[in-house]
Structure formats: structure tokens, C-alpha cells
Design an enzyme around this catalytic site. Structure first.
Site, PDB file in Angstrom:
ATOM      1  N   TYR A 162       0.848  -1.208   0.000  1.00 61.32           N
ATOM      2  CA  TYR A 162       0.000   0.000   0.000  1.00 61.32           C
ATOM      3  C   TYR A 162       0.883   1.258   0.000  1.00 61.32           C
ATOM      4  CZ  TYR A 162      -3.737   3.163   1.677  1.00 61.32           C
ATOM      5  OH  TYR A 162      -4.648   4.186   1.824  1.00 61.32           O
TER       6      TYR A 162
HETATM    7  N1  LIG Z   1     -10.169   6.320   4.793  1.00 66.10           N
HETATM    8  C1  LIG Z   1      -8.905   6.528   5.085  1.00 66.10           C
HETATM    9  O1  LIG Z   1      -8.505   6.570   6.257  1.00 66.10           O
HETATM   10  C2  LIG Z   1      -7.912   6.789   3.973  1.00 66.10           C
HETATM   11  C3  LIG Z   1      -6.663   7.317   4.338  1.00 66.10           C
HETATM   12  C4  LIG Z   1      -5.732   7.552   3.341  1.00 66.10           C
HETATM   13  C5  LIG Z   1      -6.034   7.296   2.023  1.00 66.10           C
HETATM   14  N2  LIG Z   1      -7.254   6.774   1.710  1.00 66.10           N
HETATM   15  C6  LIG Z   1      -7.518   6.500   0.292  1.00 66.10           C
HETATM   16  O2  LIG Z   1      -8.728   7.118  -0.074  1.00 66.10           O
HETATM   17  C7  LIG Z   1      -9.359   6.337  -1.090  1.00 66.10           C
HETATM   18  C8  LIG Z   1     -10.794   6.048  -0.679  1.00 66.10           C
HETATM   19  O3  LIG Z   1     -10.796   5.391   0.574  1.00 66.10           O
HETATM   20  P1  LIG Z   1     -12.134   5.259   1.450  1.00 66.10           P
HETATM   21  O4  LIG Z   1     -11.710   5.037   2.834  1.00 66.10           O
HETATM   22  O5  LIG Z   1     -13.050   6.387   1.105  1.00 66.10           O
HETATM   23  O6  LIG Z   1     -12.708   3.886   0.858  1.00 66.10           O
HETATM   24  P2  LIG Z   1     -14.181   3.223   0.969  1.00 66.10           P
HETATM   25  O7  LIG Z   1     -15.008   3.851   2.026  1.00 66.10           O
HETATM   26  O8  LIG Z   1     -13.943   1.756   1.024  1.00 66.10           O
HETATM   27  O9  LIG Z   1     -14.818   3.593  -0.458  1.00 66.10           O
HETATM   28  C9  LIG Z   1     -14.219   3.083  -1.624  1.00 66.10           C
HETATM   29  C10 LIG Z   1     -15.045   3.452  -2.825  1.00 66.10           C
HETATM   30  O10 LIG Z   1     -14.355   3.002  -3.995  1.00 66.10           O
HETATM   31  C11 LIG Z   1     -15.156   2.010  -4.684  1.00 66.10           C
HETATM   32  N3  LIG Z   1     -14.227   1.024  -5.226  1.00 66.10           N
HETATM   33  C12 LIG Z   1     -13.402   0.193  -4.550  1.00 66.10           C
HETATM   34  N4  LIG Z   1     -12.703  -0.572  -5.407  1.00 66.10           N
HETATM   35  C13 LIG Z   1     -13.096  -0.226  -6.655  1.00 66.10           C
HETATM   36  C14 LIG Z   1     -12.753  -0.662  -7.957  1.00 66.10           C
HETATM   37  N5  LIG Z   1     -11.850  -1.642  -8.153  1.00 66.10           N
HETATM   38  N6  LIG Z   1     -13.347  -0.073  -9.008  1.00 66.10           N
HETATM   39  C15 LIG Z   1     -14.270   0.898  -8.850  1.00 66.10           C
HETATM   40  N7  LIG Z   1     -14.650   1.365  -7.645  1.00 66.10           N
HETATM   41  C16 LIG Z   1     -14.065   0.796  -6.553  1.00 66.10           C
HETATM   42  C17 LIG Z   1     -16.112   1.484  -3.624  1.00 66.10           C
HETATM   43  O11 LIG Z   1     -17.309   0.939  -4.181  1.00 66.10           O
HETATM   44  P3  LIG Z   1     -17.403  -0.634  -4.598  1.00 66.10           P
HETATM   45  O12 LIG Z   1     -16.838  -1.402  -3.438  1.00 66.10           O
HETATM   46  O13 LIG Z   1     -18.857  -0.858  -4.841  1.00 66.10           O
HETATM   47  O14 LIG Z   1     -16.580  -0.785  -5.830  1.00 66.10           O
HETATM   48  C18 LIG Z   1     -16.414   2.781  -2.869  1.00 66.10           C
HETATM   49  O15 LIG Z   1     -17.295   3.594  -3.586  1.00 66.10           O
HETATM   50  C19 LIG Z   1      -8.484   5.098  -1.298  1.00 66.10           C
HETATM   51  O16 LIG Z   1      -7.617   5.308  -2.385  1.00 66.10           O
HETATM   52  C20 LIG Z   1      -7.700   5.015  -0.002  1.00 66.10           C
HETATM   53  O17 LIG Z   1      -6.464   4.373  -0.173  1.00 66.10           O
HETATM   54  C21 LIG Z   1      -8.200   6.515   2.650  1.00 66.10           C
END
Ligand SMILES: NC(=O)c1ccc[n+]([C@@H]2O[C@H](COP(=O)([O-])OP(=O)(O)OC[C@H]3O[C@@H](n4cnc5c(N)ncnc54)[C@H](OP(=O)(O)O)[C@@H]3O)[C@@H](O)[C@H]2O)c1
Length: 258
Positions: A162
Site C-alpha cells: 500500500y
Molecule cells: N479512509 C482513510 O482513512 C484513507 C486514508 C488515506 C487514504 N485513503 C484512500 O482514499 C481512497 C478512498 O478510501 P475510502 O476510505 O473512502 O474507501 P471506501 O469507504 O472503502 O470507499 C471506496 C469506494 O471506492 C469504490 N471502489 C473500490 N474498489 C473499486 C474498484 N476496483 N473499481 C471501482 N470502484 C471501486 C467502492 O465501491 P465498490 O466497493 O462498490 O466498488 C467505494 O465507492 C483510497 O484510495 C484510499 O487508499 C483513505
């Protein structure tokens, strides 16, 4: 402050929940038409209905952004529907599998790259021609705080795939930004710390959250709307001289000075 987003068209990958949804919502609230993609049609439909409440045009496309042909289709369908594409938010990503370098098979490394790096790489390549033609564009790539500092916190020490695949997004951000700056296109990376989303910290046990909060000077998780508002600002007319930047939104989590 008017962000100047009225009439702009934004595409957010992974926009049915979490940071992607909050980014789409913040831009829709400011008057942008938005396209979102995700794999689950059910979650996507719910998100589209919520986004429509802001009164702009909304399109949902079920697609898997780890597949190059799917990414090209999403961009193509967005341009066909709205006639343009001004803003791209590369948000799909996440921890693929914990373990050290040799603990992951070559196929697992490739899957991690597809999820965190190539999903953004292909989306940028597909979206740039239309932005260059219109001589205006904004690309925001969602990396992570642990993409800047390998490991970064005890809970991430073993999420090296990651950290690595999110780290090379910073290089992608820099090289694209330099190449398109004279086309009036800005490209920036956002590095969130722990954010309360359904897919991440919102669903973890309290003890796990408390452990990571020991490393967050503000002592709380970030909210997805806080990241969404930063994305909307970077997507706006107001952010016109910010490019190639890497912007932390982490409650003070990262330690380095430059
Ligand atoms: N939350 C944190 O603490 C955090 C911190 C640092 C960075 N990030 C980054 O922020 C981004 C979003 O994270 P999040 O926490 O908001 O995630 P999340 O709540 O799990 O939401 C992920 C979203 O992306 C979609 N998704 C996942 N895999 C996909 C794929 N292969 N193709 C198309 N859509 C896909 C999911 O829908 P489906 O499952 O229906 O596809 C959902 O809409 C990521 O890149 C993560 O690494 C998050």
C-alpha cells in the site's frame, strides 16, 4: 468564496461512498455535474440519488477501475454524456494485502499496482486529451499519508504494498503536472491520514482506532467531508496556481519537515 465550479464536469473513481463520494458531493454542492463509478450497482444507485439532491446532473457507471478497458469506458461515457471532462479525481485504492516484500506473490504485487497505481495512471491518460483540447483541467490523485512515509504508524508497518503503490502516485503526480502545466491543467496529490469512512476507520473496532489516534496530534479521525472539501478546492478556479503539490490532510500525523 465562489469556487467557480458551476458548469464544470467532474469524474470521481470509487465515488459511491467514503472520500470519493464526499468529493463528488462537495463539487456537486458547488454546482458541478458529476460522474461517479464503483463496482456495486446498488451502492452506486443510492449515491447517485443523494448526489442529485444538489440539483446538478449526475451519472453513475458500474465499473471496476482495476481494469484498463473499464477505466477507458468510464472516461469515454462521461465525455459522451456531458460533452466534456474538466475534473478527474483518482480515488480508487486501498490496502491489498499485508505482508513484507516476499510474503506477497508476484500476482499479488501486480494486483496491488492495478488497484492503487494503474487505476489512476490509465484514468489520467484517458482524461488528459479532452482537458488539453479545452485548455483547462484539474486532476486530483488520492494517495495516503503512509504513501509519504513508509509504514508511518504501527498499524501500517506491514502494509508495504500500500505504501509503495501509493508512493509512486506522488511521482506520477509530479511528472504529469510538469507536462501539462502550460495547458492550464493542474495536477495534485492529496494524502489523507486516518479518515472515518465506511470502508476504513469507520468500520474498525474502537481499540484499533485508539491505537492509531495515539499518532494523530489532533486526537481524532478526519471526516470524509473534510477531505471532500479539500478536493473541491483543488478542483476549483481558486486553486489555479497549485500544481504538482502533495497536500496532507492528516490531523498532524506526518512528522517530516519538507
Ligand atoms: N479512509 C482513510 O482513512 C484513507 C486514508 C488515506 C487514504 N485513503 C484512500 O482514499 C481512497 C478512498 O478510501 P475510502 O476510505 O473512502 O474507501 P471506501 O469507504 O472503502 O470507499 C471506496 C469506494 O471506492 C469504490 N471502489 C473500490 N474498489 C473499486 C474498484 N476496483 N473499481 C471501482 N470502484 C471501486 C467502492 O465501491 P465498490 O466497493 O462498490 O466498488 C467505494 O465507492 C483510497 O484510495 C484510499 O487508499 C483513505
Amino acid at each position: 468564496m465562489d469556487l467557480g465550479l458551476k458548469g464544470k464536469v467532474a469524474l470521481v473513481t470509487g465515488g459511491s461512498q467514503g472520500i470519493g463520494f464526499a468529493s463528488a458531493q462537495s463539487m456537486a454542492r458547488e454546482g458541478a455535474d458529476v460522474a461517479v463509478c464503483a463496482r456495486s450497482e446498488e451502492k452506486l444507485e443510492k449515491a447517485v440519488q443523494q448526489l442529485k439532491e444538489h440539483g446538478t446532473e449526475v451519472m453513475g457507471t458500474a465499473a471496476d477501475a482495476t481494469e484498463k478497458k473499464e477505466v477507458l469506458r468510464i472516461v469515454d461515457e462521461t465525455v459522451k454524456r456531458f460533452g466534456r471532462l474538466d475534473i478527474l479525481v483518482c480515488n480508487v485504492g486501498g490496502v491489498y494485502k499485508r505482508g513484507h516484500f516476499m510474503d506477497l506473490t508476484e500476482e499479488e504485487w501486480e494486483a496491488s499496482l492495478a488497484l492503487n497505481f494503474y487505476s489512476a495512471f490509465h484514468a489520467c491518460r484517458a482524461a488528459l486529451p479532452t482537458m488539453m483540447k479545452n485548455r483547462w483541467g484539474r486532476i486530483i490523485i488520492i494517495s495516503t499519508a503512509v504513501g509519504r512515509e513508509l509504514g508511518g504508524a504501527p498499524l501500517f508497518h506491514e502494509a508495504i504494498e500500500y505504501s509503495f503503490t501509493k508512493n509512486i502516485l506522488l511521482a506520477l503526480n509530479k511528472i504529469i503536472s510538469k507536462g501539462v502545466a502550460r495547458d492550464n491543467i493542474t495536477v495534485n496529490c492529496v494524502c489523507p491520514g486516518p479518515i472515518r469512512t465506511a470502508g476504513a476507520w469507520g468500520s474498525r473496532p474502537k481499540e484499533t482506532v485508539d491505537t492509531v489516534l495515539q499518532d494523530v496530534p489532533m486526537g481524532r479521525l478526519g471526516e470524509q467531508e473534510e477531505v471532500g472539501d479539500l478536493v473541491a478546492f483543488l478542483a476549483s478556479e481558486r486553486a489555479s496556481y497549485i500544481t504538482g503539490g502533495v497536500i496532507n490532510i492528516d490531523g498532524g500525523f506526518l512528522n517530516y519537515l519538507s
